[in-house]
Scaffold this active site. Structure first.
Site, PDB file in Angstrom:
ATOM      1  N   PRO A   9      -9.861 -13.825  -8.401  1.00 53.72           N
ATOM      2  CA  PRO A   9     -11.018 -12.958  -8.822  1.00 53.72           C
ATOM      3  C   PRO A   9     -10.817 -11.778  -8.666  1.00 53.72           C
ATOM      4  O   PRO A   9     -10.361 -11.015  -7.650  1.00 53.72           O
ATOM      5  CB  PRO A   9     -12.176 -13.638  -7.915  1.00 53.72           C
ATOM      6  CG  PRO A   9     -11.628 -14.239  -6.813  1.00 53.72           C
ATOM      7  CD  PRO A   9     -10.443 -14.755  -7.206  1.00 53.72           C
ATOM      8  N   ASN A  10     -11.329 -10.838  -9.476  1.00 55.24           N
ATOM      9  CA  ASN A  10     -11.230  -9.293  -9.750  1.00 55.24           C
ATOM     10  C   ASN A  10      -9.969  -8.685  -9.755  1.00 55.24           C
ATOM     11  O   ASN A  10      -9.990  -7.381  -9.791  1.00 55.24           O
ATOM     12  CB  ASN A  10     -11.854  -8.823  -8.008  1.00 55.24           C
ATOM     13  CG  ASN A  10     -13.590  -9.229  -7.925  1.00 55.24           C
ATOM     14  OD1 ASN A  10     -14.210  -8.920  -9.034  1.00 55.24           O
ATOM     15  ND2 ASN A  10     -13.850 -10.081  -6.874  1.00 55.24           N
ATOM     16  N   ARG A  17     -10.111  -0.790  -9.655  1.00 58.19           N
ATOM     17  CA  ARG A  17     -10.632  -1.171  -8.516  1.00 58.19           C
ATOM     18  C   ARG A  17     -10.082  -0.579  -7.360  1.00 58.19           C
ATOM     19  O   ARG A  17      -8.840  -0.938  -7.138  1.00 58.19           O
ATOM     20  CB  ARG A  17     -10.554  -2.782  -8.740  1.00 58.19           C
ATOM     21  CG  ARG A  17     -11.003  -3.305  -7.363  1.00 58.19           C
ATOM     22  CD  ARG A  17     -10.494  -4.914  -7.108  1.00 58.19           C
ATOM     23  NE  ARG A  17     -11.109  -5.598  -6.104  1.00 58.19           N
ATOM     24  CZ  ARG A  17     -10.321  -6.568  -5.488  1.00 58.19           C
ATOM     25  NH1 ARG A  17      -9.389  -6.900  -6.310  1.00 58.19           N
ATOM     26  NH2 ARG A  17     -11.141  -7.109  -4.619  1.00 58.19           N
ATOM     27  N   TYR A  22      -5.192  -0.934  -3.797  1.00 58.24           N
ATOM     28  CA  TYR A  22      -4.554  -1.776  -4.838  1.00 58.24           C
ATOM     29  C   TYR A  22      -3.581  -1.006  -5.612  1.00 58.24           C
ATOM     30  O   TYR A  22      -2.815  -1.616  -6.261  1.00 58.24           O
ATOM     31  CB  TYR A  22      -5.566  -2.749  -5.300  1.00 58.24           C
ATOM     32  CG  TYR A  22      -6.377  -3.578  -4.665  1.00 58.24           C
ATOM     33  CD1 TYR A  22      -5.916  -4.729  -3.812  1.00 58.24           C
ATOM     34  CD2 TYR A  22      -7.637  -3.567  -4.364  1.00 58.24           C
ATOM     35  CE1 TYR A  22      -6.515  -5.408  -3.118  1.00 58.24           C
ATOM     36  CE2 TYR A  22      -8.405  -4.352  -3.531  1.00 58.24           C
ATOM     37  CZ  TYR A  22      -7.848  -5.298  -2.951  1.00 58.24           C
ATOM     38  OH  TYR A  22      -8.704  -6.083  -2.146  1.00 58.24           O
ATOM     39  N   ASN A  73      -2.045 -15.200  -5.900  1.00 62.39           N
ATOM     40  CA  ASN A  73      -2.555 -14.268  -5.306  1.00 62.39           C
ATOM     41  C   ASN A  73      -4.125 -14.777  -5.092  1.00 62.39           C
ATOM     42  O   ASN A  73      -4.561 -14.553  -6.547  1.00 62.39           O
ATOM     43  CB  ASN A  73      -2.600 -12.909  -5.789  1.00 62.39           C
ATOM     44  CG  ASN A  73      -3.506 -11.871  -4.900  1.00 62.39           C
ATOM     45  OD1 ASN A  73      -4.168 -12.428  -3.979  1.00 62.39           O
ATOM     46  ND2 ASN A  73      -3.275 -10.665  -5.241  1.00 62.39           N
ATOM     47  N   ALA A  76     -10.054 -13.376  -3.131  1.00 63.91           N
ATOM     48  CA  ALA A  76     -11.109 -13.738  -2.138  1.00 63.91           C
ATOM     49  C   ALA A  76     -11.098 -14.989  -1.758  1.00 63.91           C
ATOM     50  O   ALA A  76     -11.400 -15.547  -0.488  1.00 63.91           O
ATOM     51  CB  ALA A  76     -12.450 -13.273  -2.578  1.00 63.91           C
ATOM     52  N   GLU A  97       2.065 -17.435  -1.283  1.00 62.18           N
ATOM     53  CA  GLU A  97       1.114 -16.774  -1.167  1.00 62.18           C
ATOM     54  C   GLU A  97       1.450 -15.118  -1.246  1.00 62.18           C
ATOM     55  O   GLU A  97       1.977 -14.744  -0.270  1.00 62.18           O
ATOM     56  CB  GLU A  97       0.150 -16.971   0.033  1.00 62.18           C
ATOM     57  CG  GLU A  97      -0.984 -16.134   0.512  1.00 62.18           C
ATOM     58  CD  GLU A  97      -1.775 -16.644   1.605  1.00 62.18           C
ATOM     59  OE1 GLU A  97      -1.239 -17.566   2.382  1.00 62.18           O
ATOM     60  OE2 GLU A  97      -2.706 -15.965   2.024  1.00 62.18           O
ATOM     61  N   HIS A  99      -0.241 -11.100  -1.264  1.00 63.71           N
ATOM     62  CA  HIS A  99      -1.479 -10.207  -1.463  1.00 63.71           C
ATOM     63  C   HIS A  99      -0.778  -8.695  -1.573  1.00 63.71           C
ATOM     64  O   HIS A  99       0.014  -8.334  -0.782  1.00 63.71           O
ATOM     65  CB  HIS A  99      -2.232 -10.413  -0.001  1.00 63.71           C
ATOM     66  CG  HIS A  99      -2.917 -11.591  -0.050  1.00 63.71           C
ATOM     67  ND1 HIS A  99      -4.086 -12.138  -0.445  1.00 63.71           N
ATOM     68  CD2 HIS A  99      -2.430 -12.668   0.917  1.00 63.71           C
ATOM     69  CE1 HIS A  99      -4.215 -13.391   0.112  1.00 63.71           C
ATOM     70  NE2 HIS A  99      -3.268 -13.657   0.608  1.00 63.71           N
ATOM     71  N   ARG A 106      -7.147  -4.975   7.478  1.00 68.85           N
ATOM     72  CA  ARG A 106      -8.433  -4.654   6.868  1.00 68.85           C
ATOM     73  C   ARG A 106      -9.544  -5.221   7.862  1.00 68.85           C
ATOM     74  O   ARG A 106      -9.673  -5.483   8.938  1.00 68.85           O
ATOM     75  CB  ARG A 106      -8.410  -5.156   5.495  1.00 68.85           C
ATOM     76  CG  ARG A 106      -7.270  -4.423   4.666  1.00 68.85           C
ATOM     77  CD  ARG A 106      -7.088  -4.603   3.188  1.00 68.85           C
ATOM     78  NE  ARG A 106      -8.282  -4.579   2.433  1.00 68.85           N
ATOM     79  CZ  ARG A 106      -8.633  -5.026   1.280  1.00 68.85           C
ATOM     80  NH1 ARG A 106      -7.867  -5.810   0.757  1.00 68.85           N
ATOM     81  NH2 ARG A 106     -10.009  -4.616   0.480  1.00 68.85           N
TER      82      ARG A 106
HETATM   83  C1  DQA Z   1      -6.247  -9.527  -2.093  1.00 71.26           C
HETATM   84  C2  DQA Z   1      -6.658  -9.229  -0.693  1.00 71.26           C
HETATM   85  C3  DQA Z   1      -8.082 -10.290  -0.498  1.00 71.26           C
HETATM   86  O1  DQA Z   1      -8.549 -10.089   0.723  1.00 71.26           O
HETATM   87  C4  DQA Z   1      -9.320  -9.511  -1.656  1.00 71.26           C
HETATM   88  O2  DQA Z   1     -10.166 -10.496  -1.562  1.00 71.26           O
HETATM   89  C5  DQA Z   1      -8.518  -9.241  -2.985  1.00 71.26           C
HETATM   90  C6  DQA Z   1      -7.056  -8.985  -3.272  1.00 71.26           C
HETATM   91  C7  DQA Z   1      -4.901  -8.618  -2.003  1.00 71.26           C
HETATM   92  O3  DQA Z   1      -4.001  -8.754  -3.180  1.00 71.26           O
HETATM   93  O4  DQA Z   1      -4.662  -7.813  -1.322  1.00 71.26           O
HETATM   94  O5  DQA Z   1      -9.162  -9.499  -3.999  1.00 71.26           O
HETATM   95  O6  DQA Z   1      -5.855 -10.551  -2.187  1.00 71.26           O
END
Ligand code: DQA
Length: 148
Positions: A9-10, A17, A22, A73, A76, A97, A99, A106
């Site tokens: 998500p997002n 964003r 990011y 990835n 959240a 995994e 990120h 963070r």
């Molecule tokens: C994320 C880190 C997560 O905590 C966050 O919710 C994201 C992006 C990252 O790529 O750094 O949406 O996965």
């Protein structure tokens, strides 16, 4: 071989964003990087993004039959989804995994991952380079027939 690159998500908002966290690149830029890297290594990438937990679970189930490995990835969902964790185990493929940000630098809630323990490896804090490193690692693992 086919590598699924799955984004949660997002991440469709990359580039607009929280650029300080990011970066300025878009999801399309990230797809290009992954596709080019995999092609250079002789592999195909199936790159996807969803804002829905169930869809991500469906894609991990699809990986059982349609992918050789997965770069994930989970955004959240990483921090609370038992469903995604169970789907990673069920897919019986190496999952890395990733990120973009360093989740350990963070908010406290980001330091906990529901999925790390069932992934073949974890990369965080390297921005887009992390996806590239994950594709390199998967290609190497798949070539040697090992899952670590
Ligand atoms: C994320 C880190 C997560 O905590 C966050 O919710 C994201 C992006 C990252 O790529 O750094 O949406 O996965």
């Amino acid at each position: 071989m086919t590598i699924f690159v799955l984004n949660g998500p997002n991440l469709n908002l990359l580039g607009s964003r929280e650029q300080d966290v990011y970066g300025a690149g878009t999801l399309g830029d990230l797809e290009d990087l992954c596709t080019n890297r995999a092609q250079a290594l002789g592999h195909d990438v199936d790159f996807r993004q969803t804002n829905y937990e169930g869809e991500l679970v469906d894609w991990l189930q699809e990986a059982r039959t349609s992918a050789d490995g997965v770069v994930l990835n989970a955004a959240a969902f990483t921090h609370y989804s038992i469903a995604v964790r169970d789907a990673i185990v069920a897919c019986e493929r190496p999952v890395i995994e990733v990120h973009l940000s360093n989740i350990f630098g963070r908010e406290d809630f980001r330091s906990h991952s529901m999925i790390s323990a069932v992934c073949a490896g974890v990369i965080c804090g390297l921005g887009y380079r992390g996806y590239q490193a994950a594709i390199d690692a998967l290609a190497s693992m798949l070539a040697s027939g090992s899952s670590s």
